[in-house]
Design an enzyme around this catalytic site. Structure first.
Site, PDB file in Angstrom:
ATOM      1  N   SER A  41       0.773  -1.314  -0.152  1.00 21.02           N
ATOM      2  CA  SER A  41      -0.093   0.037  -0.032  1.00 21.02           C
ATOM      3  C   SER A  41       0.839   1.352   0.011  1.00 21.02           C
ATOM      4  CB  SER A  41      -0.796   0.029   1.018  1.00 21.02           C
ATOM      5  OG  SER A  41      -0.483   0.307   2.416  1.00 21.02           O
ATOM      6  N   VAL A  43       1.126   4.130   1.667  1.00 16.00           N
ATOM      7  CA  VAL A  43       1.681   4.767   3.044  1.00 16.00           C
ATOM      8  C   VAL A  43       2.534   3.580   3.697  1.00 16.00           C
ATOM      9  CG1 VAL A  43       1.296   5.604   5.528  1.00 16.00           C
ATOM     10  CG2 VAL A  43      -0.285   6.220   3.488  1.00 16.00           C
ATOM     11  N   CYS A  44       2.243   2.345   3.665  1.00 16.97           N
ATOM     12  CA  CYS A  44       3.066   1.264   4.080  1.00 16.97           C
ATOM     13  C   CYS A  44       4.409   1.308   3.420  1.00 16.97           C
ATOM     14  CB  CYS A  44       2.339  -0.025   4.386  1.00 16.97           C
ATOM     15  SG  CYS A  44       0.825   0.005   5.726  1.00 16.97           S
ATOM     16  N   GLY A  45       4.182   1.288   2.222  1.00 17.58           N
ATOM     17  CA  GLY A  45       5.301   1.263   1.264  1.00 17.58           C
ATOM     18  C   GLY A  45       6.292   2.286   1.360  1.00 17.58           C
ATOM     19  N   LEU A  48       8.039   1.657   4.845  1.00 12.97           N
ATOM     20  CA  LEU A  48       9.179   0.360   4.553  1.00 12.97           C
ATOM     21  C   LEU A  48      10.308   1.135   3.821  1.00 12.97           C
ATOM     22  CD1 LEU A  48       9.839  -2.570   5.045  1.00 12.97           C
ATOM     23  CD2 LEU A  48       8.546  -2.905   2.865  1.00 12.97           C
TER      24      LEU A  48
END
Length: 148
Positions: A41, A43-45, A48
Site C-alpha cells: 500500500s 503509506v506502508c510502502g 518500509l
C-alpha cells in the site's frame, strides 16, 4: 492496547522464509516492533522504504503485517528490506491482537510501533491515524534515549 511500562507479549512469527522470529522477552538489544496495515500500500510502502534507506542503529527491527509470508517476501525483495518482515497471517492477527492493535473490521493492524527494552518491557510507543506515516527520526530519538 499494550502501553509504556507494560511487558510486551512474547511471540514467535515466521519471517519471509518461514523461519520463526521471536518478539518480546529478554534480549541483548532493544527491539522495535513496527506494525504495518497492508503490504504494497502507498503509506506502508513509504514507511518500509524509509526504514530500508535509513537503517536504525542500537535496536533490532521487526516489521509485522497480517499479509501472507509469500506476499511479504515479494514486498521485501522489491523494496530491498534486509530486516525481518513477519507474517501475522495465521492465526490471523494473533500478534496484533496480543499487542491490542488489530482492527477487527479491516483485519489489519493499526499503524502502531513499540520499542521494547532488553527485558521486553515497552519503553516507548507511537500510534498514527490511518494514512499518516510514522517518522524514522522519531524511532531514532526513542532508541537513542533508551540506549543512552
Amino acid at each position: 492496547m499494550v502501553a509504556v511500562a507494560d511487558r510486551a507479549p512474547v511471540l514467535e512469527l515466521p519471517d519471509t522464509h518461514g523461519t520463526p522470529v521471536r518478539l518480546g522477552g529478554r534480549r541483548e538489544r532493544p527491539q522495535l516492533v513496527v506494525f504495518l496495515p497492508f503490504a504494497f500500500s502507498r503509506v506502508c510502502g513509504g514507511e518500509l522504504r524509509a526504514l530500508v534507506s535509513e537503517p536504525l542503529d542500537g535496536a533490532d527491527l521487526a516489521v509485522l503485517s497480517c499479509d501472507p509470508l509469500f506476499a511479504l517476501r515479494a514486498w521485501a525483495e522489491q523494496e530491498g528490506a534486509t530486516f525481518p518482515l513477519l507474517s501475522d497471517f495465521w492465526p490471523h492477527g494473533a500478534a496484533a491482537r496480543a499487542f491490542g492493535v488489530l482492527d477487527e473490521t479491516s483485519g489489519a493492524p493499526t499503524r502502531a510501533s513499540f520499542l521494547l527494552d532488553g527485558d521486553g518491557v515497552v519503553a516507548w510507543s507511537v500510534h498514527s491515524p490511518a494514512g499518516v506515516a510514522r517518522s524514522v527520526a522519531d524511532y531514532r530519538a526513542a532508541v537513542a534515549a533508551l540506549t543512552a
